[in-house]
Scaffold this active site. Structure first.
Site, PDB file in Angstrom:
ATOM      1  N   TYR A 173       9.801   9.106  16.344  1.00  0.00           N
ATOM      2  CA  TYR A 173       9.802   8.864  14.898  1.00  0.00           C
ATOM      3  C   TYR A 173      11.009   9.550  14.270  1.00  0.00           C
ATOM      4  O   TYR A 173      11.765   8.926  13.507  1.00  0.00           O
ATOM      5  CB  TYR A 173       8.509   9.396  14.285  1.00  0.00           C
ATOM      6  N   ASP A 192       7.701  -9.483   7.384  1.00  0.00           N
ATOM      7  CA  ASP A 192       7.626  -8.595   8.536  1.00  0.00           C
ATOM      8  C   ASP A 192       9.055  -8.114   8.762  1.00  0.00           C
ATOM      9  O   ASP A 192       9.932  -8.910   9.110  1.00  0.00           O
ATOM     10  CB  ASP A 192       7.100  -9.359   9.745  1.00  0.00           C
ATOM     11  N   VAL A 193       9.304  -6.831   8.550  1.00  0.00           N
ATOM     12  CA  VAL A 193      10.687  -6.341   8.563  1.00  0.00           C
ATOM     13  C   VAL A 193      11.339  -6.425   9.939  1.00  0.00           C
ATOM     14  O   VAL A 193      12.560  -6.242  10.056  1.00  0.00           O
ATOM     15  CB  VAL A 193      10.784  -4.896   8.026  1.00  0.00           C
ATOM     16  N   ARG A 210       0.841  -1.206   0.000  1.00  0.00           N
ATOM     17  CA  ARG A 210       0.000   0.000   0.000  1.00  0.00           C
ATOM     18  C   ARG A 210       0.874   1.252   0.000  1.00  0.00           C
ATOM     19  O   ARG A 210       2.099   1.182   0.135  1.00  0.00           O
ATOM     20  CB  ARG A 210      -0.908   0.013   1.228  1.00  0.00           C
ATOM     21  N   VAL A 231       3.232  13.199   1.986  1.00  0.00           N
ATOM     22  CA  VAL A 231       2.798  12.447   0.809  1.00  0.00           C
ATOM     23  C   VAL A 231       1.361  11.989   1.035  1.00  0.00           C
ATOM     24  O   VAL A 231       1.000  11.570   2.138  1.00  0.00           O
ATOM     25  CB  VAL A 231       3.716  11.235   0.546  1.00  0.00           C
ATOM     26  N   ASN A 260      11.381   0.485   2.403  1.00  0.00           N
ATOM     27  CA  ASN A 260      10.308   1.478   2.443  1.00  0.00           C
ATOM     28  C   ASN A 260       9.407   1.343   3.662  1.00  0.00           C
ATOM     29  O   ASN A 260       8.850   2.333   4.125  1.00  0.00           O
ATOM     30  CB  ASN A 260       9.460   1.350   1.170  1.00  0.00           C
TER      31      ASN A 260
END
Length: 248
Positions: free
Chosen positions: A153, A61-62, A16, A186, A88
C-alpha cells in the site's frame, strides 16, 4: 472561503467515505460534480442527494481504461467542460510483508497507481483545450510514513507522489496543476474496518481521528482558483500524526 461556482469536477470513489464527503462538499461550494464509482447504483444515490442539476452518476472502475474515457465524455457532455479531477478511489490491504502475494501487490498497483495514471491521462486532453485544469490526487501519509503490514500500500502511494510531481513539471506550461492531499487516519469504513475508532488516535497531537469533511476542505482549496499558484504541492491532513504522539 474558496468558491467553486460553475467549476466542473469528477470525483472517483465518490459513492462512500472520503469520496462522498468530497463530492458533497464541492457541490455545496457551487461545483457541478461527476460522481464516479464502480458501483453505479450507489453513485446514483449520492448524485440524487446532491441534486440532478448539480451532479450526475458516472460508471467508473478506475482500473478500466475504457470506463475512464466514457466517464470523462459523460461529464463533458453533461456540463460542457471538465476543470478538476479528484483521484480519490483507493484500496487498502494489510498483511505481513512475508505473507503478501504478488497478486495482492498487483491489485493495489491496479487501483492506487495505474488508476491514478489512467485518470490523469483521460482528463488532460480536455484540460489542454481549456488551458486550465486542476488534478488532485488523494494519496496518504503512508507515502512517506508507512505503518506496519502495509508495505505494498505504501509503495503504491509513494509512486503516486513521484508521478504527481513529475507530471506537475510537465503539465504546468499547459495550465494544468497537479497537487496532492495526504490524509492521516480518517473516520471511514476503510480506516476503521467497521469497528470502533482505535484508541491510538487519542495520542496524536490533536487527540482524535480525522473526519472526511476535513479532507474535503483541503481538496476544495486545491480545486479552486485560490490555489492558482500551487502545483506539485502536498497538503498533509493528519492531526499531527506524523509529528509523533502527544505524551504528557
Amino acid at each position: 472561503m474558496s468558491c467553486l461556482n460553475n467549476h466542473v469536477i469528477l470525483v472517483t470513489g465518490a459513492n462512500r467515505g472520503q469520496g462522498k464527503a468530497i463530492a458533497q462538499h464541492l457541490a455545496t461550494m457551487g461545483a457541478k460534480v461527476g460522481i464516479g464509482a464502480r458501483n453505479y447504483d450507489e453513485a446514483n444515490v449520492v448524485a440524487k442527494m446532491i441534486g440532478g442539476d448539480q451532479a450526475i452518476p458516472v460508471q467508473l472502475d478506475v482500473t478500466n481504461e475504457l470506463e475512464w474515457k466514457s466517464a470523462v465524455d459523460k461529464v463533458i457532455n453533461k456540463f460542457g467542460k471538465l476543470e478538476v479531477l479528484v483521484n480519490n478511489a483507493g484500496a487498502l490491504k494489510r498483511k505481513p510483508f512475508t505473507e503478501t502475494t504478488l497478486d495482492d501487490y498487483q491489485q493495489l498497483i491496479n487501483v492506487n497507481q495505474l488508476g491514478v495514471f489512467m485518470g490523469m491521462q483521460a482528463v488532460i486532453p480536455q484540460m489542454e483545450k481549456q488551458q486550465k485544469g486542476s488534478i488532485i490526487n488523494n494519496v496518504s501519509i503512508s507515502a512517506f510514513a508507512p505503518i506496519s503490514q502495509s508495505s505494498v500500500y505504501a509503495a503504491t502511494k509513494a509512486s503516486v507522489v513521484a508521478m504527481s510531481k513529475a507530471a506537475a513539471i510537465e503539465l504546468g506550461p499547459k495550465g494544468i496543476r497537479v497537487n496532492m492531499v495526504h490524509p492521516g487516519g480518517v473516520d471511514t469504513e476503510m480506516a476503521t474496518q467497521g469497528k470502533h475508532v482505535p484508541v491510538y488516535y487519542d495520542s496524536v497531537p490533536l487527540g482524535r481521528i480525522g473526519q472526511p469533511i476535513e479532507i474535503a476542505r483541503a481538496v476544495a482549496f486545491l480545486a479552486s482558483d485560490e490555489s492558482s499558484y500551487c502545483t506539485g504541492t502536498e497538503i498533509v491532513v493528519d492531526g499531527g500524526m506524523t509529528l509523533g504522539t502527544s505524551d504528557e
